[in-house]
Design a protein around this motif. Structure first.
Motif, short mmCIF file in Angstrom:
data_model
loop_
_atom_site.label_atom_id
_atom_site.label_comp_id
_atom_site.label_asym_id
_atom_site.label_seq_id
_atom_site.Cartn_x
_atom_site.Cartn_y
_atom_site.Cartn_z
N LYS A 191 0.81 -1.22 0.00
CA LYS A 191 0.00 0.00 0.00
C LYS A 191 0.85 1.27 0.00
N LEU A 192 2.15 1.13 -0.24
CA LEU A 192 3.01 2.30 -0.31
C LEU A 192 3.04 2.85 -1.73
N VAL A 193 3.29 4.14 -1.85
CA VAL A 193 3.33 4.78 -3.16
C VAL A 193 4.74 4.70 -3.76
N LYS A 194 5.73 5.19 -3.05
CA LYS A 194 7.10 5.21 -3.57
C LYS A 194 7.77 3.85 -3.49
N ASP A 195 7.33 3.03 -2.56
CA ASP A 195 8.01 1.76 -2.29
C ASP A 195 7.07 0.57 -2.40
N GLU A 196 6.15 0.65 -3.33
CA GLU A 196 5.15 -0.41 -3.47
C GLU A 196 5.81 -1.76 -3.76
N PHE A 197 5.39 -2.76 -3.01
CA PHE A 197 5.85 -4.12 -3.25
C PHE A 197 4.80 -4.82 -4.11
N ILE A 198 5.23 -5.31 -5.26
CA ILE A 198 4.28 -5.91 -6.21
C ILE A 198 4.51 -7.42 -6.37
N GLY A 199 5.48 -7.95 -5.62
CA GLY A 199 5.78 -9.37 -5.73
C GLY A 199 4.83 -10.23 -4.91
N GLU A 200 5.07 -11.51 -4.92
CA GLU A 200 4.30 -12.44 -4.13
C GLU A 200 4.94 -12.57 -2.75
N PHE A 201 4.21 -13.20 -1.83
CA PHE A 201 4.72 -13.32 -0.47
C PHE A 201 6.05 -14.08 -0.44
N LYS A 202 6.17 -15.10 -1.24
CA LYS A 202 7.40 -15.89 -1.27
C LYS A 202 8.60 -15.04 -1.70
N ASP A 203 8.35 -14.03 -2.53
CA ASP A 203 9.44 -13.14 -2.94
C ASP A 203 9.96 -12.33 -1.76
N LEU A 204 9.04 -11.91 -0.89
CA LEU A 204 9.45 -11.16 0.30
C LEU A 204 10.26 -12.05 1.24
N VAL A 205 9.84 -13.30 1.39
CA VAL A 205 10.58 -14.23 2.24
C VAL A 205 12.00 -14.44 1.69
#
Length: 292
Positions: free
Chosen positions: A146-160
């Motif tokens: 939900k961030l504008v400048k730093d939006e994360f668009i990957g899947e949860f596994k990508d964050l892990v």
């Protein structure tokens, strides 16, 4: 408040829309604009730092600390949302920090190396907030989408995967934790303790801050910083027009605030990855609470 933007290296990172800024090998949000400010200001003996990795319970802890150090002035806490806490991460000009009234309460996710050297001394009170990394990652996933400048668009596994590689914002997580918990005059707040044993935890926090809280005062603090109460105040935060530059309109700042939501997101492989990070990379030994 005029911020002079510094030059940063930049990296394209899987799962991020706009990549990340990089300084000294540390991956940072694009909203971080100047690190010299956070490094060079002069500390006062009564300064208090609340530090943490993102989505670990910082806002909850900040509210408790402010109330304890301001005689449980709940009404005052609701009327000074922007002035009561100095958020160092984006880059707050030194003159603004210097002009703030004492006691100054700082919050930050910045790694230790980007803060003033004097924070390492005994005289400065430090509070470090720690949460089990699985629930922390779930909360991070929802927030950063939900961030504008730093939006994360990957899947949860990508964050892990980024967490495992030490490439999440402000990471690596394990070195962040290890550096802060070893500092002198540091009180460690465990998020799960605030949920499971709030009375004891808040009582000890008060003693650390030099306040002998009565039982009724502790109960008051528990009630006025409950998840429900904090959730009710979210509308004030979101209604501030300047936040539209940072957060999407459907941001949920206080989402669940519970222990164990990670089970709805982790498969066995990703759970093992986080367990391995805790076991092999984190020097600080703690039995994280993963069950409610």
């Amino acid at each position: 408040m005029d911020i002079v933007d510094e030059n940063f290296d930049h990296a394209q990172v899987e799962g991020t829309k706009n990549g990340m800024k990089v300084r000294d090998g540390i991956f940072l949000p694009n909203g971080v604009r100047n690190l010299s400010y956070s490094k060079c200001f002069k500390l006062r003996d009564d300064d208090i730092f609340v530090s943490s990795f993102p989505k670990s319970g910082t806002t909850w802890t900040n509210e408790l600390v402010w109330l304890i150090t301001h005689n449980l002035d709940y009404e005052g806490s609701q009327n000074n949302l922007e002035k009561k806490i100095i958020w160092l991460d984006p880059g707050i000009p030194t003159n603004v920090i210097d002009d703030a009234d004492s006691p100054r309460l700082f919050k930050n996710h910045l790694p230790l190396q980007f803060l003033p050297d004097d924070i390492r001394t005994e005289k400065i009170k430090k509070i470090y907030v720690l949460r089990n990394p699985k629930d922390m990652l779930v909360s991070t996933f929802h927030f950063y989408r939900k961030l504008v400048k730093d939006e994360f668009i990957g899947e949860f596994k990508d964050l892990v995967n980024l967490f495992e590689e030490g490439k999440t914002w402000y990471g690596p997580w394990w070195s962040h934790v290890d550096s802060f918990v070893e500092l002198p005059n540091t009180f460690i707040i465990v998020y799960e303790d605030l949920i499971k044993k709030p009375f004891e935890t808040i009582k000890c926090l008060g003693e650390f801050l030099g306040k002998k809280l009565s039982d009724s005062q502790v109960q008051f603090l528990i009630e006025c910083t409950s998840f429900k109460k904090m959730k009710e105040g979210e509308s004030k935060f979101k209604s501030d027009a300047k936040h539209s530059n940072f957060f999407k309109s459907d941001l949920v700042f206080f989402r669940k605030g519970e222990i164990g939501d990670w089970k709805n997101y982790f498969d066995e492989e990703n759970s093992r990855k986080v367990d391995a990070v805790v076991e092999k990379k984190l020097k600080f030994k703690i039995n994280f609470i993963y069950e409610n």
